[in-house]
Design a protein around this motif. Structure first.
Motif, PDB file in Angstrom:
ATOM      1  N   TYR A  70      13.658 -22.154 -44.768  1.00 44.84           N
ATOM      2  CA  TYR A  70      12.605 -21.716 -45.673  1.00 44.84           C
ATOM      3  C   TYR A  70      13.154 -20.669 -46.625  1.00 44.84           C
ATOM      4  O   TYR A  70      13.819 -19.734 -46.219  1.00 44.84           O
ATOM      5  CB  TYR A  70      11.414 -21.181 -44.878  1.00 44.84           C
ATOM      6  N   THR A  72      12.260 -18.095 -49.964  1.00 43.11           N
ATOM      7  CA  THR A  72      11.185 -17.403 -50.671  1.00 43.11           C
ATOM      8  C   THR A  72      11.034 -17.989 -52.073  1.00 43.11           C
ATOM      9  O   THR A  72      12.006 -18.195 -52.784  1.00 43.11           O
ATOM     10  CB  THR A  72      11.498 -15.893 -50.773  1.00 43.11           C
ATOM     11  N   GLY A  73       9.808 -18.270 -52.460  1.00 42.96           N
ATOM     12  CA  GLY A  73       9.539 -18.796 -53.793  1.00 42.96           C
ATOM     13  C   GLY A  73       9.456 -20.303 -53.862  1.00 42.96           C
ATOM     14  O   GLY A  73       9.196 -20.857 -54.920  1.00 42.96           O
ATOM     15  N   ALA A 134       5.096 -21.033 -55.834  1.00 41.36           N
ATOM     16  CA  ALA A 134       4.289 -20.366 -54.819  1.00 41.36           C
ATOM     17  C   ALA A 134       3.064 -19.754 -55.503  1.00 41.36           C
ATOM     18  O   ALA A 134       3.048 -19.576 -56.718  1.00 41.36           O
ATOM     19  CB  ALA A 134       5.127 -19.291 -54.137  1.00 41.36           C
TER      20      ALA A 134
END
Length: 171
Positions: A70, A72-73, A134
């Motif tokens: 995973y 971020t973003g 996101a």
């Protein structure tokens, strides 16, 4: 069936199982299974020496893939379809052919040995990202549109093959 017969039968079965288990364990640990090619019948029927041939058949072992990561973003994980590692060996071959003293009195055979080499591979993988970002707090928590991303993780192959070619006395 008498108890003596049962004990004898149990001892024979135990011995056979131990012999099969002892023979199978080194082959599984080595990553390849030796396969001799029987050419003795040809040698006896023709009345001459024939080449001796043996092969090594690899045993492929699938590994555990690296799970998705995973980032971020991104809405989807980095490696959507992870690469599958497979280990094994390249097939090996052993050949000894008779020579009629072509190279002198000390050389009676030519030999070729290609040992089974370790092989490590990674199957192709897939990295995908959605066409949305996101959630954006500046846009009331709604995602922003963006171009979708699609990437193919290239397969990998690692090995070091080794082979020997030579002549020598005897067959």
């Amino acid at each position: 069936m008498k108890p003596t017969t049962r004990r004898t039968l149990a001892a024979v079965i135990t011995g056979v199982a131990a012999a099969v288990g002892a023979a199978a364990t080194p082959a599984a640990a080595a990553g390849s299974v030796p396969v001799p090619v029987p050419l003795d019948g040809v040698s006896k029927s023709l009345g001459m020496e024939v080449p001796k041939l043996g092969l090594e058949v690899p045993l492929l072992t699938p590994g555990a893939p690296d799970g998705p990561r995973y980032v971020t973003g991104r809405l989807l994980p980095d490696r959507t379809l992870p690469q599958m590692p497979v280990t094994g060996a390249l097939p090996g071959a052993h050949l000894q052919a008779p020579l009629p003293h072509l190279l002198g009195d000390g050389f009676d055979h030519a030999g070729f040995d290609a040992h089974a080499s370790d092989l490590r591979t990674l199957a192709p993988g897939l990295a995908v990202d959605a066409p949305l970002t996101a959630p954006n707090p500046n846009n009331f928590g709604l995602p922003d549109p963006k171009l979708p991303e699609l990437g193919v993780l290239a397969p990998a192959l690692r090995t070091v093959p080794v082979a020997d070619l030579g002549t020598g006395p005897g067959l």
